[in-house]
Design a protein around this motif. Structure first.
Motif, mmCIF file in Angstrom:
data_model
loop_
_atom_site.group_PDB
_atom_site.id
_atom_site.type_symbol
_atom_site.label_atom_id
_atom_site.label_comp_id
_atom_site.label_asym_id
_atom_site.label_seq_id
_atom_site.Cartn_x
_atom_site.Cartn_y
_atom_site.Cartn_z
ATOM 1 N N THR A 133 -2.454 12.549 6.729
ATOM 2 C CA THR A 133 -3.693 13.049 6.906
ATOM 3 C C THR A 133 -4.107 12.621 8.213
ATOM 4 O O THR A 133 -3.559 11.962 8.774
ATOM 5 N N HIS A 134 -5.087 12.932 8.257
ATOM 6 C CA HIS A 134 -5.831 12.551 9.560
ATOM 7 C C HIS A 134 -6.378 11.292 10.215
ATOM 8 O O HIS A 134 -6.460 10.837 11.167
ATOM 9 N N CYS A 135 -6.574 10.339 8.732
ATOM 10 C CA CYS A 135 -7.104 10.001 9.667
ATOM 11 C C CYS A 135 -7.027 8.522 7.992
ATOM 12 O O CYS A 135 -6.589 9.412 7.161
ATOM 13 N N GLY A 136 -7.609 7.062 7.903
ATOM 14 C CA GLY A 136 -7.309 6.814 6.569
ATOM 15 C C GLY A 136 -7.420 5.145 6.579
ATOM 16 O O GLY A 136 -7.147 5.078 7.441
ATOM 17 N N SER A 137 -7.129 4.769 5.741
ATOM 18 C CA SER A 137 -7.124 3.072 5.853
ATOM 19 C C SER A 137 -5.879 2.478 4.422
ATOM 20 O O SER A 137 -5.806 2.767 3.183
ATOM 21 N N TYR A 138 -5.098 1.672 4.794
ATOM 22 C CA TYR A 138 -4.303 0.961 3.884
ATOM 23 C C TYR A 138 -4.661 -0.030 3.039
ATOM 24 O O TYR A 138 -5.756 -0.813 3.506
ATOM 25 N N THR A 139 -4.762 -0.563 1.996
ATOM 26 C CA THR A 139 -5.156 -1.478 1.290
ATOM 27 C C THR A 139 -4.420 -2.588 1.948
ATOM 28 O O THR A 139 -5.046 -3.808 1.016
ATOM 29 N N HIS A 140 -3.475 -2.679 2.000
ATOM 30 C CA HIS A 140 -2.613 -3.991 2.288
ATOM 31 C C HIS A 140 -2.900 -5.331 1.064
ATOM 32 O O HIS A 140 -2.596 -6.104 1.193
ATOM 33 N N ALA A 141 -2.069 -4.368 0.134
ATOM 34 C CA ALA A 141 -2.308 -5.670 -1.026
ATOM 35 C C ALA A 141 -0.779 -5.427 -1.262
ATOM 36 O O ALA A 141 -0.662 -6.669 -2.353
ATOM 37 N N GLY A 142 0.009 -5.487 -0.311
ATOM 38 C CA GLY A 142 1.768 -5.664 -0.129
ATOM 39 C C GLY A 142 2.279 -5.017 -1.592
ATOM 40 O O GLY A 142 1.639 -3.736 -2.334
ATOM 41 N N PRO A 143 3.658 -4.706 -1.429
ATOM 42 C CA PRO A 143 4.504 -4.469 -2.704
ATOM 43 C C PRO A 143 3.776 -4.681 -4.259
ATOM 44 O O PRO A 143 3.935 -5.367 -4.472
ATOM 45 N N GLU A 144 3.796 -3.397 -4.670
ATOM 46 C CA GLU A 144 3.579 -3.254 -6.680
ATOM 47 C C GLU A 144 4.823 -3.673 -6.692
ATOM 48 O O GLU A 144 4.902 -2.164 -6.750
ATOM 49 N N ILE A 145 5.587 -4.032 -7.919
ATOM 50 C CA ILE A 145 6.356 -3.542 -7.983
ATOM 51 C C ILE A 145 6.185 -2.972 -9.901
ATOM 52 O O ILE A 145 6.738 -2.565 -9.918
ATOM 53 N N GLY A 146 5.630 -3.765 -9.544
ATOM 54 C CA GLY A 146 5.722 -3.450 -11.819
ATOM 55 C C GLY A 146 4.902 -1.552 -12.119
ATOM 56 O O GLY A 146 4.369 -1.608 -10.641
ATOM 57 N N VAL A 147 5.511 -0.778 -12.978
ATOM 58 C CA VAL A 147 5.451 0.488 -12.501
ATOM 59 C C VAL A 147 2.870 0.564 -13.233
ATOM 60 O O VAL A 147 3.087 1.709 -12.414
ATOM 61 N N ALA A 148 3.006 -0.586 -14.170
ATOM 62 C CA ALA A 148 1.234 0.272 -14.598
ATOM 63 C C ALA A 148 0.505 -1.020 -13.054
ATOM 64 O O ALA A 148 0.778 -2.019 -12.986
ATOM 65 N N SER A 149 -0.284 -0.134 -12.285
ATOM 66 C CA SER A 149 -0.969 -0.597 -11.082
ATOM 67 C C SER A 149 -1.854 -1.339 -11.669
ATOM 68 O O SER A 149 -2.717 -1.204 -12.726
#
Length: 613
Positions: free
Chosen positions: A389-405
């Motif tokens: 992408t040209h630019c963007g924002s990280y969500t900083h949620a940390g690792p998400e291991i569970g398949v269901a978000s």
């Protein structure tokens, strides 16, 4: 959608690879396997099922060697079984390969290789690639690195691969195209993996391979990169921000429950440094360079899949309400196949938890080719989408291991809220009073989520009543319609109960025919502009003897007198309700799935990172 782990160095490879596969099992868990160079030959051990079954199988076998590759599979070509499991050996037994992705022209290549005398044991495209590399090596009398490079010029599709040789215990070859692969650099040792989770325990220094790059990792010569066109590349070493403790369950029974309970913190982390209450400012550093283009966009198009698509639907309400910019929300999986109309001045915002979603990456490339500005919203630093992408924002949620978000969804909605507020302020399409009120309400969301989590016991009781229901209906109006969709998706994903989300007004246009005493209807019925209409929808369900579970604003007395069950959430601005209302729906799905004996973190047929189309 599959997991790769590889190791070369001074340690025994097998324990490193197995532990890495356990960390990557959320990416694929139909079968697992390892290949180890013990100094004299390659030992291949493969087993249908989970990594634990592979461990049990290999318990009394020779697992020696300082170089090894491993794989957890999510089946594409061929059913899950021992034969189709990776790694796949070459015909002469001298090489072994693990592969994520899909080789689209494998059938044509296989047909030609069969004519040349190659015999195949599996149904997979991966075995075809291994035989092709072997064939190139034999015909051109070249080394393994060159053979891999030449072979990859012949294949069409996506791949992340690692190859080892029986005759060289000091070297492995890795390559990628449209499927992630990261190399960890330690002291006299190297690691390869589909993502950084197996690596962080050993080193913080990593190199993310780009599309069309091949790595030769040699204990004497170090790391060398080339493109498949034979151009040399200087490796760019980055430092991981990932913390090891984020990859553990931390006392929770499942990663999904841990991640639900992490949301007060993950939402706070998403906002941290981006809002300033004192100065009444919202600042997203990752898009500042392109802020004017976003502010002046003629149209914004969200592209995403699954839960991220639902976040995009919430974003549509936010952007149109606060920034008065026309918005379209597209399934990334359909976007590239429709010849979409994209004009100069359009902005495409791609949303993905992993940053590796193949369909979303394809949509990005199409939009870029038509001249659109591409903005990314993703959770994984260094991911393919963050680089495309040209630019963007990280969500900083940390690792998400569970398949269901879970926490990724609320983090995505948080970023979209911040972005809409920032654009609205720049365009002067939101009053100072409302901007201030929303900023304060948003700042207080983590505490409100914390309060909703205290309803867990009540939600667990409701789950026990409806755990055996064969179907469920979820209803919401306005910005809460996407919340209904997300709630239904969670129930489907992890409990295998058929569930559908609908705009509440659409119920009488068909779904009301399904209402009976056996089917629960979950309604988001918070106090907002459409509250009275939602109350009418609830009465329509009750008139047909349906069971109603309602998410209501704290202190509500009207719906509480009609619905069979209510879960209260704190009062907040209408536009921010999705951040709170989704929490009880996540908990409801979780508890129902646990009570039904389902594998909550690894639901059948699903994988966390969808890196194939």
């Amino acid at each position: 959608m599959c997991g790769i782990v590889a190791y070369i160095g001074h340690r025994d490879a097998y324990p490193v690879v197995i532990k890495g596969l356990q960390r990557l099992e959320y990416r694929g868990y139909d079968s697992a396997g390892v290949a180890l160079n013990c100094g004299e030959e390659l030992n291949l051990y493969k087993k249908q099922g989970k990594v634990a079954e592979l461990e049990a199988y290999a318990k009394d076998l020779d697992t020696s060697g300082n170089i090894g590759i491993g794989h957890t599979r999510w089946a594409t070509h061929g059913e899950p079984n021992d034969v189709n499991a990776h790694p796949h050996p070459s015909g002469n037994g001298k090489f072994a390969l693990v592969h994520n992705g899909i080789i689209e022209n494998y059938a044509v290549i296989k047909e030609e290789l069969v004519k040349r005398g190659h015999v195949f044991q599996s149904e997979t495209d991966t075995e075809v690639l291994m035989h092709l590399i072997e064939d190139v090596m034999d015909k051109q009398k070249c080394n393994l690195f060159t053979a891999v490079r030449i072979a990859l010029n012949e294949v069409v599709g996506a791949y992340a691969i690692v190859v080892i040789s029986k005759d060289n215990k000091n070297e492995l070859i890795a390559a990628r195209k449209s499927s992630p692969l990261v190399i960890g650099i330690g002291k006299n040792e190297y690691f390869c993996a589909s993502d950084a989770t197996p690596i962080v325990e050993y080193t913080k220094n990593v190199v993310y391979l780009d599309d069309g790059e091949i790595a030769k990792i040699n204990l004497q010569e170090g790391l060398k990169l080339k493109t498949i066109k034979n151009q040399e590349i200087t490796p760019y070493v980055q430092e991981l921000e990932l913390k090891l403790e984020a990859l553990e369950k931390g006392g929770y029974d499942h990663f999904m429950l841990k991640e639900i309970y992490e949301q007060p913190r993950s939402i706070h982390d998403c906002m941290r440094g981006r809002i300033n209450l004192e100065d009444q400012l919202v600042s997203l550093g990752g898009i500042l360079e392109y802020k004017d283009q976003i502010v002046n966009a003629n149209r914004i198009i969200f592209v995403a899949c699954g839960t991220s698509w639902h976040a995009g639907l919430v974003g549509e309400y936010l952007f149109e309400e606060l920034a008065r910019t026309p918005v379209e929300v597209e399934y990334a999986s359909e976007f590239r196949y429709r010849n979409p109309v994209i004009n100069e001045g359009d902005v495409v915002i791609a949303i993905s938890q992993s940053g590796e979603t193949a369909d979303t990456l394809a949509a990005i490339e199409l939009a870029k080719s038509k001249g659109a500005l591409i903005v990314g919203i993703c959770n994984v630093v260094g991911s393919s989408i963050s680089r495309a992408t040209h630019c963007g924002s990280y969500t900083h949620a940390g690792p998400e291991i569970g398949v269901a978000s879970t926490k990724a969804f609320t983090a995505q909605v948080t970023v979209l809220t911040l972005m809409a507020l920032m654009i609205g302020r720049e365009k002067d399409t939101i009053s100072n009073e409302r901007f201030t009120r929303l900023l304060i309400d948003l700042h207080n969301i983590p505490d409100k989520v914390e309060s909703v989590l205290k309803s867990d016991a009540k939600i667990q009781h409701i789950a026990d009543i409806y755990k055996d229901a064969p179907n469920a209906l979820y209803l919401g109006r306005g910005i809460n319609f996407p919340v209904a969709l997300e709630g239904a998706l969670k129930l489907k994903e992890i409990s295998y109960i058929h569930a559908e989300g609908y705009p509440a007004a659409e119920m009488k246009h068909g779904p009301i025919a399904l209402i009976d005493e056996e089917m629960p209807t979950v309604v988001i019925a918070t106090k907002d502009a459409s509250y009275e209409k939602v109350v009418s929808n609830i009465q329509e369900v009750k008139a047909r003897k349906g069971k109603v579970i309602a998410i209501v604003t704290k202190g509500d007395s009207v719906v509480s007198g009609i619905a069979d069950h209510v879960v209260e959430i704190p009062k907040t601005d209408d536009l921010l309700v999705p951040l709170i209302a989704t929490i009880p729906l996540q908990l409801l799905s979780y508890h129902i799935a646990v009570m039904r004996g389902c594998n909550v973190d690894q639901p059948r047929n699903l994988a966390k990172s969808v890196t194939v189309e």
